[in-house]
Design a protein around this motif. Structure first.
Motif, PDB file in Angstrom:
ATOM      1  N   SER A 161       2.879  68.705   1.429  1.00  0.00           N
ATOM      2  CA  SER A 161       3.896  68.379   0.161  1.00  0.00           C
ATOM      3  C   SER A 161       5.252  68.083   1.559  1.00  0.00           C
ATOM      4  N   THR A 172       6.313  64.269  -1.048  1.00  0.00           N
ATOM      5  CA  THR A 172       5.434  64.493  -1.001  1.00  0.00           C
ATOM      6  C   THR A 172       4.888  65.063  -1.554  1.00  0.00           C
ATOM      7  N   TYR A 203       6.440  64.797  -4.812  1.00  0.00           N
ATOM      8  CA  TYR A 203       6.213  63.923  -5.501  1.00  0.00           C
ATOM      9  C   TYR A 203       5.766  63.972  -6.937  1.00  0.00           C
TER      10      TYR A 203
END
Length: 640
Positions: A167, A200, A204
């Motif tokens: 992430s 991400t 996210y």
């Protein structure tokens, strides 16, 4: 030009910098980090239970006053119990003028504070709308300097965060006014924060909007406030218990309770908040471990952004054996998730205050001989599938020798991060109760006098019935057609007027309704403050609130649990009226439907009525209630 020196990562739980860029007032410090989400978030049922009688009581006036030697204000901020559902705690921060609200994960392992920006090309759907720099009168981009990673297209400094489980968060840096809520003494301050353009992984998918960084570093919200000399170099966190949740955060110094247990925290050891843990005892018996086991790599680290606790392998095995030996005839069962070999037990019952009868006390002994005793809720979490069952919230850290203590470890514990004196203090208390007493012990500023309120309310709100008793709601299940409230603010009418529309949105957010359900009836001056009257109606195509929902709203208002930006000052609920739907005539409830149908019939002929009914049925189908499966497993959000 950005440095790109990457460090090999073997630490699967804690986060390490990948590269560093440093600056002063004109320079910025970057700590892109790694993290690993190796376990799911705790998925626990939320029940209210009586406060644990073993938790010490306190007098905030006597024990938690602001330090007299520093004379600094502090920011008192409510914590929300997202640990029970999502694996983390959040607070609310407002950015911009007029203020835009965000729910941020409280993270002592992170430096930069960031929120999704309106320009974000890849951001998830979070709790609040994205930050819109164009709508803020006080926003300024942080322009490029030789020391920061520069976005050539915008001539704006950038930040970047990368994590081990793939992430990431990246974006530009901006500066704006940040506010801490209407119960804080600290006035809004300008601060640098990250405006996300891409996120991400867990970042996210998480519900929270972003991160509030409380770690050490130039971009930390703490360091920025301390550098401005508006608060002392200290902050405190208090996480609520296993079932109640909630809690409080205080940015700035407070006088510590007399029996607070302190341990040294070495700022030169690592960028994280570490403590000198030397021994662990289970049921009064010392674990046979070399004291150096808790001193590997980063040592013993406190991180509010981690859900559970992680011990070096040898320490974990010794701890597990001791717990198994002291489990008092409890039956071991499988964990809630077959993908993990959780150690779980059944037979202890559902009452958290009685867990000490089935599970042992765990003592943490520091280098100075001071001891912190932990109750079972500090190392257990509820089994999400078996009622009255509990699982160990302490795990092995694998090959990494660092000891990482997350939010579970400090439930119902006031933790004071005294950075000025390089020490961290612990004090067992009821953290949910702490917030209630903190915000009532000192009023930020006076509200209108009773005589002012009485005189103006009579003239201002003749249609508002005298306040009913909340006890009346318990007399059977009522159907509430609408709620009318009169609220006074200590902010003047002139200062409030430009933001009154925004206020409706904040009230709706705090009461968990849509903005369309909150309607302003009247707004006028009240002495040096202002007075407003609002009507709260059920959601579209719902005829009423339940009495439970109405009672929750009124309680939240009357007990000052509603958190608003500092722009609005403090507030007081003067009057309220809950109108039962049984008192409304058929015409009052449905006059708009009849009126619109008649109008369409007159304008377009009989066919228009058919079109209208088809449209209405379609809208009802689109807004029909659908159950939400709240127990869907989520990845635990690890610290930054």
């Amino acid at each position: 030009m950005a440095m790109t020196q990457f460090i090999s990562i073997f630490f699967l739980i804690l986060h390490l910098p990948l590269f560093t860029l440093s600056i002063n007032p004109n320079n910025l410090l970057f700590f892109p980090n790694t993290r690993n989400a190796s376990r799911p978030a705790m998925i626990l049922p939320l029940h209210l239970s009586p406060p644990d009688s073993s938790i010490s009581s306190f007098n905030p006036r006597r024990q938690l006053q602001r330090s007299e030697s520093k004379r600094h204000p502090n920011a008192r901020m409510r914590l929300y119990d997202d640990l029970l559902i999502n694996g983390y705690y959040t607070t609310r921060l407002w950015i911009g003028t007029p203020p835009q609200r965000f729910a941020l994960i409280v993270d002592t392992g992170s430096t930069v504070t960031y929120v999704p920006c309106s320009t974000c090309e890849h951001c998830g759907r979070h709790q609040d709308p994205k930050f819109q720099p164009d709508l803020s009168e006080t926003y300024q981009p942080v322009k490029c300097t030789p020391d920061c990673n520069c976005d050539g297209d915008t001539n704006q400094c950038m930040y970047d965060r990368q994590y081990a489980e793939m992430s990431s968060s990246s974006g530009v840096l901006g500066e704006d006014v940040v506010s801490f809520g209407n119960l804080s003494e600290l006035a809004p301050q300008r601060a640098v924060f990250g405006c996300e353009n891409d996120e991400t992984g867990d970042l996210y998918s998480q519900r929270a909007d972003g991160i509030m960084g409380l770690g050490r570093g130039d971009l930390s919200i703490m360091d920025q406030l301390v550098d401005k000399k508006v608060i002392s170099d200290s902050f405190s966190l208090c996480y609520g218990g296993m079932d109640v949740g909630g809690g409080a955060m205080i940015l700035g110094g407070i006088s510590p309770p007399e029996d607070m247990v302190f341990t040294h925290s070495d700022p030169d050891r690592s960028p994280y908040y570490n403590i000198n843990l030397k021994e662990m005892h289970v049921a009064g018996k010392k674990l046979q471990l070399n004291p150096k086991v808790f001193d590997g790599k980063h040592g013993t680290v406190l991180d509010s952004g981690t859900t559970y606790a992680y011990l070096p392998e040898t320490a974990f095995l010794a701890f597990k054996r001791a717990i198994m030996k002291e489990r008092n005839s409890l039956k071991q069962i499988n964990g809630p998730d077959p993908n993990y070999k959780d150690i779980c037990f059944t037979g202890a019952g559902i009452d958290v205050s009685q867990l000490a009868k089935s599970f042992p006390v765990v003592d943490m002994v520091f280098e100075n001989g001071h001891k912190l005793s932990l109750s079972p809720e500090n190392y257990l979490f509820r089994h999400s599938k078996v009622r009255g069952a509990y699982c160990l919230g302490v795990f092995s850290n694998g090959r990494d020798p660092t000891t990482l203590l997350g939010g579970i470890f400090v439930r119902n514990t006031l933790v004071m991060y005294d950075r000025e004196n390089s020490k961290i203090g612990f004090w067992k208390t009821n953290c949910s109760e702490l917030w209630e007493t903190l915000h009532t012990s000192d009023a930020p500023s006076p509200l209108p006098s009773n005589s002012e309120v009485t005189n103006l309310t009579k003239a201002f709100a003749p249609s508002v019935a005298p306040s009913a008793s909340l006890d009346n709601f318990h007399q059977g299940e009522l159907q509430i057609a609408q709620i009318t409230i009169a609220i006074s603010f200590n902010t003047s009418y002139t200062d409030m007027q430009p933001y009154i529309t925004k206020l409706a949105g904040f009230i709706a957010h705090e009461l968990d309704v849509n903005t369309s359900q909150v309607r302003l009836m009247n707004f006028s001056s009240l002495g040096n403050g202002s007075l407003s009257r609002w009507v709260i109606t059920p959601r579209p195509y719902a005829d009423f609130f339940s009495n439970t929902t109405a009672m929750s709203m009124i309680s939240r208002l009357s007990e000052h649990h509603m958190q608003l930006p500092a722009t609005f000052g403090s507030y007081k609920l003067l009057n309220w009226n809950a109108e039962s739907s049984s008192k409304r005539t058929w015409w009052q409830q449905y006059y708009w439907v009849v009126a619109l149908a008649v109008l369409l019939t007159m304008l377009l002929g009989g066919s228009a009525l058919g079109i209208f009914l088809i449209w209405k049925n379609r809208q009802q189908a689109e807004h029909s209630y659908k159950p939400v499966h709240v127990a869907v497993p989520e990845q635990e959000l690890q610290p930054l």
